[in-house]
Enzyme design. Structure first.
Site, mmCIF file in Angstrom:
data_model
loop_
_atom_site.group_PDB
_atom_site.id
_atom_site.type_symbol
_atom_site.label_atom_id
_atom_site.label_comp_id
_atom_site.label_asym_id
_atom_site.label_seq_id
_atom_site.Cartn_x
_atom_site.Cartn_y
_atom_site.Cartn_z
ATOM 1 N N ARG A 45 -32.236 -18.790 -28.580
ATOM 2 C CA ARG A 45 -33.325 -18.241 -27.815
ATOM 3 C C ARG A 45 -34.023 -17.059 -28.593
ATOM 4 O O ARG A 45 -35.436 -17.091 -28.572
ATOM 5 C CB ARG A 45 -32.925 -17.751 -26.538
ATOM 6 N N GLU B 186 -16.255 -11.637 -24.288
ATOM 7 C CA GLU B 186 -15.465 -11.205 -22.967
ATOM 8 C C GLU B 186 -14.135 -11.965 -23.255
ATOM 9 O O GLU B 186 -12.833 -11.375 -23.083
ATOM 10 C CB GLU B 186 -15.902 -11.560 -21.710
HETATM 11 P P1 AMP Z 1 -24.379 -9.625 -25.587
HETATM 12 O O1 AMP Z 1 -23.493 -9.913 -27.085
HETATM 13 O O2 AMP Z 1 -23.116 -9.229 -24.551
HETATM 14 O O3 AMP Z 1 -25.254 -8.693 -25.692
HETATM 15 O O4 AMP Z 1 -25.059 -11.033 -25.175
HETATM 16 C C1 AMP Z 1 -26.055 -11.535 -25.542
HETATM 17 C C2 AMP Z 1 -26.353 -12.848 -25.751
HETATM 18 O O5 AMP Z 1 -25.745 -13.458 -24.712
HETATM 19 C C3 AMP Z 1 -27.569 -13.001 -25.688
HETATM 20 O O6 AMP Z 1 -27.961 -14.207 -26.805
HETATM 21 C C4 AMP Z 1 -28.053 -13.712 -24.532
HETATM 22 O O7 AMP Z 1 -28.907 -14.754 -24.719
HETATM 23 C C5 AMP Z 1 -26.569 -14.106 -23.801
HETATM 24 N N1 AMP Z 1 -26.305 -13.618 -22.475
HETATM 25 C C6 AMP Z 1 -25.623 -12.742 -22.147
HETATM 26 N N2 AMP Z 1 -25.632 -12.530 -20.947
HETATM 27 C C7 AMP Z 1 -26.745 -13.206 -20.541
HETATM 28 C C8 AMP Z 1 -27.438 -13.338 -19.086
HETATM 29 N N3 AMP Z 1 -26.779 -12.543 -17.770
HETATM 30 N N4 AMP Z 1 -28.388 -14.252 -18.939
HETATM 31 C C9 AMP Z 1 -28.934 -14.830 -19.835
HETATM 32 N N5 AMP Z 1 -28.138 -14.795 -21.260
HETATM 33 C C10 AMP Z 1 -27.230 -13.853 -21.438
#
Ligand code: AMP
Length: 193
Positions: free
Chosen positions: A76, A113
């Site tokens: 995205r 996770e």
């Molecule tokens: P992080 O590495 O934990 O910051 O996760 C970010 C990535 O996971 C991004 O590319 C987001 O598109 C996706 N992502 C994580 N959590 C969500 C959520 N609650 N809703 C939509 N996309 C998420």
């Protein structure tokens, strides 16, 4: 009376528009796993005015920063990143999941996770000293963005900032990036609503 000179730098352009765009994001409870509220930006992207407006706001914030390249994170981040690169007159660099890029790459693994994931960037995508803006749709824990930021820096790029449409502050990702000295900007925040 004007604001004191020492006031931290803000991006006032966002303040008045935040609620409009926020209301267009669809929330999907328990996707992709129980307890997670997925923030679905497809409802923003399919709305021509909302999509253009979100890219306008990001472009406005960075137009004076002499961005050479926008690095977008799969998948995205490609959508917003490519539109933003076009507005800024910058090039676009894809940061992809392992195994997708055809030429020689730099790699960074990061913790999810459950388990690990790896991002790649072509090793010649960013020239030494180029000013790079990192873009993704959403920041949660920041693991993805941090890995991408490290790739940009390993390639010799100067990271101008990390920009997101959505920040989930409770998960601490933006703070992690700031703790590494990166400027972070998001169009909206969701705090449990
Ligand atoms: P992080 O590495 O934990 O910051 O996760 C970010 C990535 O996971 C991004 O590319 C987001 O598109 C996706 N992502 C994580 N959590 C969500 C959520 N609650 N809703 C939509 N996309 C998420």
């Amino acid at each position: 009376m004007g604001a004191p000179a020492s006031r931290p730098r803000r991006h006032p352009v966002f303040r008045e528009h935040v609620l409009d765009l926020k209301s267009i994001i669809r929330a999907i409870p328990d996707h992709p796993a129980p307890g997670i509220v997925f923030r679905d930006i497809t409802t923003l992207m399919r709305d021509p005015k909302a999509f253009a407006h979100s890219v306008d706001l990001l472009a406005e914030a960075f137009k004076a920063q002499e961005v050479d390249k926008v690095a977008g994170i799969e998948a995205r981040g490609f959508i917003f990143g490519a539109a933003l690169a076009d507005r800024l007159g910058a090039g676009f660099v894809p940061v992809r999941k392992l195994g997708k890029l055809p030429a020689a790459t730099l790699r960074r693994s990061y913790t999810l996770e459950y388990g690990e994931d790896t991002l790649e960037m072509h090793d010649d995508a960013v020239a030494d000293g180029e000013r790079v803006l990192l873009v993704d749709d959403l920041i949660a824990t920041g693991g993805t963005a941090l890995a991408a930021a490290e790739l940009v820096e390993e390639a010799g790029g100067a990271l101008v900032a990390c920009a997101f449409v959505i920040d989930l502050p409770a998960l601490g990702g933006a703070e992690r990036l700031r703790a590494r000295g990166h400027d972070v900007l998001s169009l909206m925040h969701f705090e449990g609503e």
